[in-house]
Design an enzyme around this catalytic site. Structure first.
Site, PDB file in Angstrom:
ATOM      1  N   PHE A   1     -43.831  18.038  75.327  1.00 56.77           N
ATOM      2  CA  PHE A   1     -43.522  19.433  75.008  1.00 56.77           C
ATOM      3  C   PHE A   1     -44.552  20.060  74.074  1.00 56.77           C
ATOM      4  O   PHE A   1     -44.293  21.096  73.460  1.00 56.77           O
ATOM      5  CB  PHE A   1     -42.128  19.527  74.378  1.00 56.77           C
ATOM      6  CG  PHE A   1     -41.060  18.875  75.220  1.00 56.77           C
ATOM      7  CD1 PHE A   1     -40.650  19.463  76.405  1.00 56.77           C
ATOM      8  CD2 PHE A   1     -40.498  17.666  74.846  1.00 56.77           C
ATOM      9  CE1 PHE A   1     -39.683  18.858  77.209  1.00 56.77           C
ATOM     10  CE2 PHE A   1     -39.528  17.048  75.641  1.00 56.77           C
ATOM     11  CZ  PHE A   1     -39.125  17.653  76.827  1.00 56.77           C
ATOM     12  N   LEU A   2     -45.716  19.425  73.921  1.00 61.60           N
ATOM     13  CA  LEU A   2     -46.679  19.938  72.937  1.00 61.60           C
ATOM     14  C   LEU A   2     -47.228  21.305  73.331  1.00 61.60           C
ATOM     15  O   LEU A   2     -47.313  21.643  74.506  1.00 61.60           O
ATOM     16  CB  LEU A   2     -47.834  18.951  72.736  1.00 61.60           C
ATOM     17  CG  LEU A   2     -48.844  18.677  73.841  1.00 61.60           C
ATOM     18  CD1 LEU A   2     -49.892  19.780  73.969  1.00 61.60           C
ATOM     19  CD2 LEU A   2     -49.553  17.382  73.553  1.00 61.60           C
TER      20      LEU A   2
ATOM     21  N   LYS B   1     -38.169  19.189  81.341  1.00 59.62           N
ATOM     22  CA  LYS B   1     -39.479  19.796  81.066  1.00 59.62           C
ATOM     23  C   LYS B   1     -39.616  21.174  81.720  1.00 59.62           C
ATOM     24  O   LYS B   1     -39.955  22.158  81.059  1.00 59.62           O
ATOM     25  CB  LYS B   1     -40.564  18.842  81.586  1.00 59.62           C
ATOM     26  CG  LYS B   1     -41.934  19.415  81.624  1.00 59.62           C
ATOM     27  CD  LYS B   1     -42.462  19.679  80.244  1.00 59.62           C
ATOM     28  CE  LYS B   1     -43.693  20.537  80.316  1.00 59.62           C
ATOM     29  NZ  LYS B   1     -44.452  20.526  79.109  1.00 59.62           N
TER      30      LYS B   1
ATOM     31  N   PHE C   1     -40.757  33.415  70.134  1.00 57.27           N
ATOM     32  CA  PHE C   1     -41.019  33.668  71.555  1.00 57.27           C
ATOM     33  C   PHE C   1     -40.431  34.978  72.031  1.00 57.27           C
ATOM     34  O   PHE C   1     -40.002  35.119  73.177  1.00 57.27           O
ATOM     35  CB  PHE C   1     -40.547  32.481  72.427  1.00 57.27           C
ATOM     36  CG  PHE C   1     -41.689  31.579  72.757  1.00 57.27           C
ATOM     37  CD1 PHE C   1     -42.316  30.869  71.745  1.00 57.27           C
ATOM     38  CD2 PHE C   1     -42.186  31.465  74.048  1.00 57.27           C
ATOM     39  CE1 PHE C   1     -43.417  30.070  72.012  1.00 57.27           C
ATOM     40  CE2 PHE C   1     -43.286  30.669  74.324  1.00 57.27           C
ATOM     41  CZ  PHE C   1     -43.895  29.970  73.305  1.00 57.27           C
ATOM     42  N   LEU C   2     -40.381  35.928  71.109  1.00 57.96           N
ATOM     43  CA  LEU C   2     -39.865  37.239  71.451  1.00 57.96           C
ATOM     44  C   LEU C   2     -40.931  38.291  71.134  1.00 57.96           C
ATOM     45  O   LEU C   2     -40.606  39.415  70.767  1.00 57.96           O
ATOM     46  CB  LEU C   2     -38.594  37.476  70.624  1.00 57.96           C
ATOM     47  CG  LEU C   2     -37.406  38.182  71.295  1.00 57.96           C
ATOM     48  CD1 LEU C   2     -37.075  37.605  72.654  1.00 57.96           C
ATOM     49  CD2 LEU C   2     -36.181  38.116  70.395  1.00 57.96           C
TER      50      LEU C   2
ATOM     51  N   ALA D   1     -43.410  40.802  72.356  1.00 57.12           N
ATOM     52  CA  ALA D   1     -43.779  41.564  73.553  1.00 57.12           C
ATOM     53  C   ALA D   1     -45.276  41.836  73.530  1.00 57.12           C
ATOM     54  O   ALA D   1     -45.881  41.947  72.469  1.00 57.12           O
ATOM     55  CB  ALA D   1     -43.015  42.873  73.570  1.00 57.12           C
TER      56      ALA D   1
ATOM     57  N   CYS E   1     -49.775  26.224  81.903  1.00 55.19           N
ATOM     58  CA  CYS E   1     -48.433  25.636  82.047  1.00 55.19           C
ATOM     59  C   CYS E   1     -47.388  26.625  82.543  1.00 55.19           C
ATOM     60  O   CYS E   1     -46.910  26.498  83.668  1.00 55.19           O
ATOM     61  CB  CYS E   1     -47.987  25.033  80.718  1.00 55.19           C
ATOM     62  SG  CYS E   1     -49.133  23.771  80.150  1.00 55.19           S
TER      63      CYS E   1
HETATM   64  C1  UGA Z   1     -46.196  25.707  76.745  1.00 58.40           C
HETATM   65  C2  UGA Z   1     -44.891  25.315  76.024  1.00 58.40           C
HETATM   66  O1  UGA Z   1     -44.676  26.188  74.920  1.00 58.40           O
HETATM   67  C3  UGA Z   1     -44.966  23.867  75.537  1.00 58.40           C
HETATM   68  O2  UGA Z   1     -43.726  23.494  74.941  1.00 58.40           O
HETATM   69  C4  UGA Z   1     -45.262  22.971  76.735  1.00 58.40           C
HETATM   70  O3  UGA Z   1     -45.378  21.604  76.348  1.00 58.40           O
HETATM   71  C5  UGA Z   1     -46.564  23.412  77.377  1.00 58.40           C
HETATM   72  O4  UGA Z   1     -46.464  24.771  77.795  1.00 58.40           O
HETATM   73  C6  UGA Z   1     -46.828  22.535  78.568  1.00 58.40           C
HETATM   74  O5  UGA Z   1     -46.074  22.620  79.547  1.00 58.40           O
HETATM   75  O6  UGA Z   1     -47.711  21.680  78.503  1.00 58.40           O
HETATM   76  P1  UGA Z   1     -48.655  26.418  75.880  1.00 58.40           P
HETATM   77  O7  UGA Z   1     -49.010  26.602  77.329  1.00 58.40           O
HETATM   78  O8  UGA Z   1     -49.575  25.685  74.972  1.00 58.40           O
HETATM   79  O9  UGA Z   1     -47.240  25.645  75.766  1.00 58.40           O
HETATM   80  O10 UGA Z   1     -48.466  27.876  75.293  1.00 58.40           O
HETATM   81  P2  UGA Z   1     -47.292  28.718  74.615  1.00 58.40           P
HETATM   82  O11 UGA Z   1     -47.411  28.655  73.149  1.00 58.40           O
HETATM   83  O12 UGA Z   1     -45.987  28.390  75.225  1.00 58.40           O
HETATM   84  O13 UGA Z   1     -47.715  30.178  75.070  1.00 58.40           O
HETATM   85  C7  UGA Z   1     -47.729  30.519  76.457  1.00 58.40           C
HETATM   86  C8  UGA Z   1     -48.093  31.959  76.659  1.00 58.40           C
HETATM   87  O14 UGA Z   1     -47.025  32.803  76.259  1.00 58.40           O
HETATM   88  C9  UGA Z   1     -49.318  32.440  75.898  1.00 58.40           C
HETATM   89  O15 UGA Z   1     -50.131  33.211  76.780  1.00 58.40           O
HETATM   90  C10 UGA Z   1     -48.750  33.294  74.793  1.00 58.40           C
HETATM   91  O16 UGA Z   1     -49.626  34.310  74.406  1.00 58.40           O
HETATM   92  C11 UGA Z   1     -47.499  33.867  75.468  1.00 58.40           C
HETATM   93  N1  UGA Z   1     -46.442  34.270  74.533  1.00 58.40           N
HETATM   94  C12 UGA Z   1     -45.862  33.359  73.710  1.00 58.40           C
HETATM   95  C13 UGA Z   1     -46.017  35.597  74.502  1.00 58.40           C
HETATM   96  O17 UGA Z   1     -46.532  36.447  75.250  1.00 58.40           O
HETATM   97  N2  UGA Z   1     -45.030  35.952  73.636  1.00 58.40           N
HETATM   98  C14 UGA Z   1     -44.431  35.060  72.813  1.00 58.40           C
HETATM   99  O18 UGA Z   1     -43.526  35.464  72.063  1.00 58.40           O
HETATM  100  C15 UGA Z   1     -44.866  33.730  72.852  1.00 58.40           C
END
Ligand code: UGA
Length: 441
Positions: free
Chosen positions: A154-155, A212, A257-258, A260, A268
């Site tokens: 889940f990293l 996952k 994670f909210l 916008a 991923c």
């Molecule tokens: C994601 C999951 O958060 C991890 O828990 C998981 O292990 C990983 O995928 C995976 O499957 O390997 P990651 O891809 O590193 O991690 O990125 P996130 O931090 O989840 O961000 C994903 C996207 O969502 C980014 O483009 C970020 O900018 C966007 N985001 C995130 C938003 O637009 N708004 C938010 O509030 C949070």
């Protein structure tokens, strides 16, 4: 301490290998990419991930970590093998491409002669682990003594070391028909985290695989929910950032994670929700995940909206404008540009006639490979000099910290478009800028 191998040394594998060694295990990292292995063996991380290089170097020096391209060596070295290769989206389809996971099993299993466990960490469609287990047993001289278990990861990129050393939960899926050593061995490997009271959940294989994708589908849904609210806010002259703060105070909803903005990208979330829908279809359960199609749609619409917003700022035409795009990585603290919303928007703006110059603190090399036709600046200053508008599309701290008064000296037009709602609108407006964000007036 356990002798273990990590198969595949990308973002996930390189981090897992270094962190397992940090916990005291003796680790062999294996990859078919000789260049990558040579770099890692020299203590260089082939991508940007805070803290990882220190952990890697420390453990190579201590003799607990080394790298190889040989599966035979891997089979002889460890009793626990962590499968960490990628499962990208298939070309032209929603489904995941499983060729790399299958090839690891095919390369490794024939060399395994003693009892051993392969722990899958890659994100796979439910049912894959059971199928790989049968394949591994058939190919290995160890036969039924070779177990396949599933231990999803889940990293988050950017926090990979912390997330691996201090996970918020551990999940190990085990074949209930074939109880073997997989649970016991995983408890040994993760003893430090278990001692620190990290929840440790033992499940069947299918549940572990689903945990996952369910987690990533939930996160994607949460982001698209707030982005759908942003669409409403735009239509009703409301402010989505304030709305997110207000609903986020409800502990059942939560503020994380909210945010916008331009929505989710990366290697991923986008491909995982698509592979999940494809798998649900195969299982005749597509109705259960129809909503994910909308999650995907809302997400992609944000990119188009960002382009529209920029065009509106220039009274309908981008032809001849000079735009500074700050950010290329799919999120800050990463150099990953896979399905990056920032680059996607930059590309669309260019197609509409703008002269786009991109700057990112870490992702320039990767961006150049993916979008060679965009222009790239060597510094933030160079990107912004003479620009008619500045677009912040990845919320790096360096961009959040920008001083609007200083930047105003550099640009030709004081227009700022905040694709991540990460700037202080009042401060920019007070410094004479026209500020536009997504989901705000
Ligand atoms: C994601 C999951 O958060 C991890 O828990 C998981 O292990 C990983 O995928 C995976 O499957 O390997 P990651 O891809 O590193 O991690 O990125 P996130 O931090 O989840 O961000 C994903 C996207 O969502 C980014 O483009 C970020 O900018 C966007 N985001 C995130 C938003 O637009 N708004 C938010 O509030 C949070």
């Amino acid at each position: 301490m356990t002798k273990l191998t990590v198969l595949g040394t990308g973002y996930l594998g390189a981090t897992h290998a270094a962190c397992m060694a940090e916990l005291g295990h003796e680790v062999l990292g294996v990859d078919i990419d000789e260049g990558k292995i040579a770099k890692l063996q020299e203590g260089q991380v082939p991508f940007f991930e805070p803290e990882l290089e220190e952990v890697l170097q420390r453990n190579i020096k201590a003799g607990r970590l080394r790298f190889s391209t040989s599966y035979r060596e891997a089979a002889e070295w460890g009793t626990a093998h962590f499968l960490c290769v990628g499962t990208p989206q298939k070309r032209g389809e929603y489904a995941a491409d499983l060729r790399y996971v299958e090839s690891v099993i095919d390369e490794l299993a024939p060399h395994i002669t003693e009892p051993a466990v392969i722990y899958g960490k890659s994100t796979v469609p439910v049912g894959t682990a059971a199928r790989l287990g049968a394949r591994a047993r058939a190919l290995s001289p160890a036969g039924a003594q070779l177990e396949v278990a599933w231990n999803p990861e889940f990293l988050r990129e950017g926090f990979a070391v912390g997330d691996t050393l201090h996970p918020d939960r551990l999940v190990v899926g085990i074949d209930p028909q074939r109880p073997g050593r997989a649970e016991e061995l995983s408890r040994e490997i993760y003893a430090t985290a278990i001692a620190a009271q990290t929840p440790f959940l033992v499940t069947d294989l299918a549940t572990a695989e689903l945990v996952k994708v369910a987690a990533n589908a939930f996160l994607a849904t949460k982001i698209s929910f707030i982005n759908a609210m942003a669409e409403l806010c735009e239509a009703a002259d409301a402010d989505v950032t304030v709305l997110a703060d207000a609903i986020g105070h409800d502990a059942r909803i939560g503020r994380r994670f909210l945010n916008a903005g331009l929505g989710f990208g990366g290697g991923c979330l986008p491909k995982d929700i698509r592979a999940f829908m494809a798998r649900a279809g195969e299982l005749q359960a597509h109705q259960a995940l129809t909503f994910l199609r909308e999650v995907d749609n809302v997400n992609m619409r944000r990119r188009t909206r960002m382009v529209e917003l920029t065009r509106e700022t220039f009274d309908g035409s981008l032809i001849g404008t000079r735009l500074a795009v700050l950010g290329a990585a799919f999120k800050p603290d990463s150099d990953d540009v896979r399905d990056s919303p920032a680059l996607n928007v930059a590309g669309q703006l260019q197609l509409q006639g703008a002269n786009v110059t991109v700057y990112d603190p870490q992702a320039m090399d990767n961006a150049r490979v993916l979008f060679p036709t965009l222009e790239y600046a060597t510094s933030l200053t160079e990107a912004c000099e003479g620009a008619d508008a500045v677009l912040v599309l990845t919320e790096w701290q360096q961009f959040r910290d920008l001083d609007p008064a200083d930047l105003a000296e550099l640009v030709r037009g004081t227009r700022v478009l905040d694709g991540r709602n990460c700037l202080d609108a009042q401060r920019w407006t007070a410094a004479g800028w026209t500020y536009r964000g997504l989901g705000r007036y």
